[in-house]
Design a protein around this motif. Structure first.
Motif, PDB file in Angstrom:
ATOM      1  N   VAL A 104      -7.269  -1.173   3.425  1.00 43.44           N
ATOM      2  CA  VAL A 104      -6.112  -1.870   3.423  1.00 43.44           C
ATOM      3  C   VAL A 104      -5.250  -1.678   4.847  1.00 43.44           C
ATOM      4  O   VAL A 104      -5.108  -2.687   5.409  1.00 43.44           O
ATOM      5  CB  VAL A 104      -5.081  -1.551   2.445  1.00 43.44           C
ATOM      6  CG1 VAL A 104      -3.625  -1.989   2.598  1.00 43.44           C
ATOM      7  CG2 VAL A 104      -5.641  -1.789   0.997  1.00 43.44           C
ATOM      8  N   TYR A 105      -5.339  -0.583   5.352  1.00 48.00           N
ATOM      9  CA  TYR A 105      -4.811  -0.296   6.699  1.00 48.00           C
ATOM     10  C   TYR A 105      -5.480  -1.150   7.937  1.00 48.00           C
ATOM     11  O   TYR A 105      -4.986  -1.584   8.785  1.00 48.00           O
ATOM     12  CB  TYR A 105      -4.455   0.948   7.200  1.00 48.00           C
ATOM     13  CG  TYR A 105      -3.322   1.747   6.480  1.00 48.00           C
ATOM     14  CD1 TYR A 105      -1.924   1.240   6.976  1.00 48.00           C
ATOM     15  CD2 TYR A 105      -3.255   2.478   5.421  1.00 48.00           C
ATOM     16  CE1 TYR A 105      -0.738   1.970   6.459  1.00 48.00           C
ATOM     17  CE2 TYR A 105      -2.122   2.972   4.837  1.00 48.00           C
ATOM     18  CZ  TYR A 105      -0.899   2.741   5.507  1.00 48.00           C
ATOM     19  OH  TYR A 105       0.447   3.068   4.906  1.00 48.00           O
ATOM     20  N   GLY A 143      -8.575   7.323  -1.162  1.00 52.33           N
ATOM     21  CA  GLY A 143      -7.926   6.767  -2.445  1.00 52.33           C
ATOM     22  C   GLY A 143      -7.689   5.404  -2.684  1.00 52.33           C
ATOM     23  O   GLY A 143      -7.694   4.440  -1.751  1.00 52.33           O
ATOM     24  N   LEU A 144      -7.561   4.841  -3.773  1.00 55.02           N
ATOM     25  CA  LEU A 144      -7.435   3.638  -3.798  1.00 55.02           C
ATOM     26  C   LEU A 144      -6.118   2.804  -3.548  1.00 55.02           C
ATOM     27  O   LEU A 144      -5.101   3.674  -3.919  1.00 55.02           O
ATOM     28  CB  LEU A 144      -7.486   3.155  -5.551  1.00 55.02           C
ATOM     29  CG  LEU A 144      -8.862   3.385  -5.960  1.00 55.02           C
ATOM     30  CD1 LEU A 144      -9.032   3.062  -7.564  1.00 55.02           C
ATOM     31  CD2 LEU A 144      -9.777   2.502  -5.246  1.00 55.02           C
ATOM     32  N   ARG A 169      -9.454  -2.833  -6.510  1.00 56.55           N
ATOM     33  CA  ARG A 169      -8.408  -2.307  -5.367  1.00 56.55           C
ATOM     34  C   ARG A 169      -9.323  -1.777  -4.270  1.00 56.55           C
ATOM     35  O   ARG A 169     -10.331  -1.210  -4.409  1.00 56.55           O
ATOM     36  CB  ARG A 169      -7.863  -1.117  -6.211  1.00 56.55           C
ATOM     37  CG  ARG A 169      -6.749  -1.599  -6.852  1.00 56.55           C
ATOM     38  CD  ARG A 169      -6.258  -0.481  -7.718  1.00 56.55           C
ATOM     39  NE  ARG A 169      -5.158   0.597  -6.950  1.00 56.55           N
ATOM     40  CZ  ARG A 169      -4.809   1.424  -7.349  1.00 56.55           C
ATOM     41  NH1 ARG A 169      -4.719   1.730  -8.589  1.00 56.55           N
ATOM     42  NH2 ARG A 169      -3.770   2.237  -6.580  1.00 56.55           N
ATOM     43  N   ALA A 170      -9.062  -2.174  -3.038  1.00 61.11           N
ATOM     44  CA  ALA A 170      -9.717  -1.423  -1.885  1.00 61.11           C
ATOM     45  C   ALA A 170      -9.035  -0.150  -1.515  1.00 61.11           C
ATOM     46  O   ALA A 170      -8.117   0.381  -2.126  1.00 61.11           O
ATOM     47  CB  ALA A 170      -9.319  -2.491  -0.653  1.00 61.11           C
ATOM     48  N   THR A 171      -9.644   0.616  -0.779  1.00 53.55           N
ATOM     49  CA  THR A 171      -9.215   1.897  -0.298  1.00 53.55           C
ATOM     50  C   THR A 171      -7.930   1.633   0.728  1.00 53.55           C
ATOM     51  O   THR A 171      -7.820   0.837   1.257  1.00 53.55           O
ATOM     52  CB  THR A 171     -10.424   2.662   0.384  1.00 53.55           C
ATOM     53  OG1 THR A 171     -10.689   2.049   1.588  1.00 53.55           O
ATOM     54  CG2 THR A 171     -11.644   2.854  -0.519  1.00 53.55           C
ATOM     55  N   VAL A 190       0.792  -1.115  -0.028  1.00 53.67           N
ATOM     56  CA  VAL A 190      -0.104  -0.124   0.100  1.00 53.67           C
ATOM     57  C   VAL A 190       0.931   1.320  -0.090  1.00 53.67           C
ATOM     58  O   VAL A 190       0.637   2.313  -0.604  1.00 53.67           O
ATOM     59  CB  VAL A 190      -0.947  -0.038   1.180  1.00 53.67           C
ATOM     60  CG1 VAL A 190      -0.341   0.340   2.424  1.00 53.67           C
ATOM     61  CG2 VAL A 190      -2.165   1.036   0.612  1.00 53.67           C
ATOM     62  N   ARG A 191       2.044   1.346   0.545  1.00 52.74           N
ATOM     63  CA  ARG A 191       3.062   2.332   0.559  1.00 52.74           C
ATOM     64  C   ARG A 191       3.427   2.663  -0.793  1.00 52.74           C
ATOM     65  O   ARG A 191       3.577   3.773  -1.116  1.00 52.74           O
ATOM     66  CB  ARG A 191       4.152   2.311   1.539  1.00 52.74           C
ATOM     67  CG  ARG A 191       3.556   2.209   2.888  1.00 52.74           C
ATOM     68  CD  ARG A 191       4.656   2.238   3.662  1.00 52.74           C
ATOM     69  NE  ARG A 191       6.301   2.149   3.205  1.00 52.74           N
ATOM     70  CZ  ARG A 191       7.157   2.396   3.533  1.00 52.74           C
ATOM     71  NH1 ARG A 191       7.369   2.365   5.010  1.00 52.74           N
ATOM     72  NH2 ARG A 191       8.431   2.380   3.086  1.00 52.74           N
ATOM     73  N   LEU A 192       3.580   1.313  -1.648  1.00 52.94           N
ATOM     74  CA  LEU A 192       4.372   1.669  -2.783  1.00 52.94           C
ATOM     75  C   LEU A 192       3.097   1.902  -4.065  1.00 52.94           C
ATOM     76  O   LEU A 192       3.534   2.466  -4.744  1.00 52.94           O
ATOM     77  CB  LEU A 192       4.995   0.422  -3.136  1.00 52.94           C
ATOM     78  CG  LEU A 192       6.300   0.344  -2.493  1.00 52.94           C
ATOM     79  CD1 LEU A 192       6.964  -1.134  -2.549  1.00 52.94           C
ATOM     80  CD2 LEU A 192       7.625   1.417  -2.655  1.00 52.94           C
ATOM     81  N   PHE A 193       2.249   1.145  -3.984  1.00 52.91           N
ATOM     82  CA  PHE A 193       1.195   1.336  -5.115  1.00 52.91           C
ATOM     83  C   PHE A 193      -0.197   2.165  -4.942  1.00 52.91           C
ATOM     84  O   PHE A 193      -0.960   2.103  -5.824  1.00 52.91           O
ATOM     85  CB  PHE A 193       1.054  -0.057  -5.585  1.00 52.91           C
ATOM     86  CG  PHE A 193       2.027  -0.837  -6.091  1.00 52.91           C
ATOM     87  CD1 PHE A 193       2.913  -0.596  -7.037  1.00 52.91           C
ATOM     88  CD2 PHE A 193       2.781  -1.846  -5.184  1.00 52.91           C
ATOM     89  CE1 PHE A 193       3.781  -1.139  -7.519  1.00 52.91           C
ATOM     90  CE2 PHE A 193       3.816  -2.587  -5.725  1.00 52.91           C
ATOM     91  CZ  PHE A 193       4.632  -2.335  -6.893  1.00 52.91           C
ATOM     92  N   ALA A 194      -0.253   2.432  -3.823  1.00 52.12           N
ATOM     93  CA  ALA A 194      -1.837   3.255  -3.460  1.00 52.12           C
ATOM     94  C   ALA A 194      -1.392   4.606  -4.137  1.00 52.12           C
ATOM     95  O   ALA A 194      -0.345   5.101  -4.460  1.00 52.12           O
ATOM     96  CB  ALA A 194      -1.695   3.551  -1.930  1.00 52.12           C
TER      97      ALA A 194
END
Length: 89
Positions: free
Chosen positions: A63-64, A40-41, A57-59, A25-29
């Protein structure tokens, strides 16, 4: 068949999945929202094996939330001391 060993392996797997989703999520969000809404996605969340049918894709917030769920459960399953393997710390 040993429940303690099963919990150890499950805890380690959840730890690895939580850390992987954190890095993904840090790299591709989508870029950070200064308002802090995190709508955001992020990345797709796949929790069941072989469940790749049109995964969206989840928000970022979802994800967090999954990361926190995985790491919290992993903490409860892992021992405090485990040699060189994962532990609660």
């Amino acid at each position: 068949t040993d429940p303690a060993e099963r919990n150890l392996v499950k805890g380690e797997a959840l730890l690895i999945r939580g850390v992987c989703y954190f890095e993904l999520v840090r790299l591709f969000a989508q870029p950070f929202d200064a308002a802090g809404t995190n709508t955001g996605l992020g990345v797709p969340i796949v929790l069941e094996p072989n469940d790749f049918s049109e995964v969206e894709r989840a928000t970022i917030a979802e994800v967090y939330a999954q990361i926190i769920t995985d790491l919290t459960e992993a903490e409860s399953l892992l021992p405090e001391s485990n040699g060189t393997r994962a532990n609660t710390y």
